[in-house]
Design an enzyme around this catalytic site. Sequence first.
Site, PDB file in Angstrom:
ATOM      1  N   HIS A  85       0.659  -1.182  -0.005  1.00 42.44           N
ATOM      2  CA  HIS A  85      -0.155   0.116  -0.148  1.00 42.44           C
ATOM      3  C   HIS A  85       0.827   1.186  -0.155  1.00 42.44           C
ATOM      4  CE1 HIS A  85      -2.789   3.130   1.416  1.00 42.44           C
ATOM      5  NE2 HIS A  85      -3.670   2.238   0.947  1.00 42.44           N
ATOM      6  N   GLU A 133      -3.530   2.850  -7.450  1.00 37.73           N
ATOM      7  CA  GLU A 133      -4.074   3.656  -6.331  1.00 37.73           C
ATOM      8  C   GLU A 133      -2.893   4.905  -6.605  1.00 37.73           C
ATOM      9  OE1 GLU A 133      -5.944   2.607  -2.503  1.00 37.73           O
ATOM     10  OE2 GLU A 133      -4.021   1.886  -2.567  1.00 37.73           O
TER      11      GLU A 133
END
Length: 215
Positions: A85, A133
Amino acid sequence: MFVLVNLKAYPCDPVAVAEAAADVAGDTEATVAVAPQAADLARVADTGVTTYAQHVSPNGHGSHTGSTLAESVADNGAVGTLLNHSEARRKLADIDGSLDAAARADLDTVVCANNPEQVAAAAALGPDAVAVEPPELIGTGTPVSQADPDVVEDAVDAAAAVDPSVDVYCGAGISTGDDVVAAEELGASGVLLASGVAKADDPRTALEDLVAPLD
């Protein structure tokens, strides 16, 4: 459609969110998963919701203080894990090691990436899915499908060029059912979100609104 709710380290009730997600998932064809902090994995998994870890370490058992072992994650009810992430970036070698650890524990894997080029590099490592992302959109409420839809389409193409079996999820700024539909129309097979549910006044209603267009 796969919907993965990352609770990050937000001050929400992970069990309440998980119970809501399990109920909402039962009323739709979408799979709704929750990724809590490691300390909450067992409690969240006990609700029956599809449970993901926020990370697993590349190492196995041994002298590795502070590690999040894939085996322990699985023993506590998780069926998958996020990796890389943007708030917990890793080098490719470490991602590869964590993928191997996840495979040993039979965990599904989602590797996050900032752009289509990184999506291609991540897909080459053989995860089950990659999530594109752009970090500048995370937590903004402005979905990448709206701000820069080409990023999603290019990410889908990049992953397919490397390994067509790798799914592509759309993250960053997802908060409404329209965002989920837009991601699906751009070729994504899932979405990754956090604040849209974890910081909502009523997570259950937020989840219901999120999946309503998918019925």
